[in-house]
Design an enzyme around this catalytic site. Sequence first.
Site, PDB file in Angstrom:
ATOM      1  N   ALA A  18       0.749  -1.260  -0.167  1.00 10.00           N
ATOM      2  CA  ALA A  18       0.045  -0.059  -0.010  1.00 10.00           C
ATOM      3  C   ALA A  18       0.955   1.308   0.095  1.00 10.00           C
ATOM      4  CB  ALA A  18      -0.789  -0.074   1.248  1.00 10.00           C
ATOM      5  N   ALA A  19       2.234   1.084  -0.448  1.00  7.09           N
ATOM      6  CA  ALA A  19       2.912   2.286  -0.187  1.00  7.09           C
ATOM      7  C   ALA A  19       2.523   3.455  -0.992  1.00  7.09           C
ATOM      8  CB  ALA A  19       4.402   1.889  -0.489  1.00  7.09           C
TER       9      ALA A  19
END
Length: 302
Positions: A245-246
């Site tokens: 999810a960066a």
Amino acid sequence: LWVIGSLVLDNVYRVDELPRPGQSVFASESAQFLGGKGANQAVAAARWGRDHGLEVGFCGCVGEDSAGMLFAESLAKEGIDTAHLHVRTGVRTGSAAIFVAGNGLNMISVDVGANHALTATDIAQVPVNDDDWVLLQLEVSDEAVEAASLRGRVVLNPAPAKSVMPEVLGRLHAITPNETECQALFGVAPVDELAWARAAQLMHGHGVPLALITLGAQGVFCSERGGRVQAHHAAPEVAAVDTTAAGDVFNGVFTASLAQGESPPAAVRNGIWSASLSVTRPGAIASIPTAQEVATFRAGRP
């Protein structure tokens, strides 16, 4: 800040190495997490802006199933306005299969499901003011993307990479492709500073005032049309556990910071530090930090 986008139930499998075509690999463990680019970005924005009075609303679609109910409950618990989260019958909530290797790299396949049931009519009903911010991704239908591009000040995270109509690009306030998306959309592989600047100028040429390229562990390149802002912002070195999810964390915090009146460079730095902390944790929504956690993480670092 309105987030218009996707909700995806992530099925995560931890493996030693990512599988190659035709290869089967054993997973050391598996788990389910609530995710999807829209949901991830909304939660990132809400957790960042929670202590600063930022109101975050969400517009999207889920199926009439248990996953859809979980999303509605989870977003509401984050303080996100879910009045425009629609439940569609006859379709399933979006889902994904995610393989995460020991070095933190991942490989993802998404079944969009109900996300493609979001319509222009749904978006027209969202009470977006002209000075509101809208954060948008490409896991919804082309119809929804075009309709959303007409509302407020739009930041487009063009993920996953697919073609975007020139008229949509011309309506944007900002665009935030990663390296793969930059090459797919604008034909430039962002391999060095000269290529970053060239790609940014192509984005500006389409009418986008603020052009970003997210570079993973290398940070973010940011360019404002007219040359007032053009800089490479490095990311801190961290031990990555899960990079799933960066990019979503970056986009949510970056846009939330703009909505709070931060300058583009300050918003970029907030997004980088938040994303850097998130990759040290497993999962998608579960990995997203609060502003206070980011401040603690950042304290004492260069």
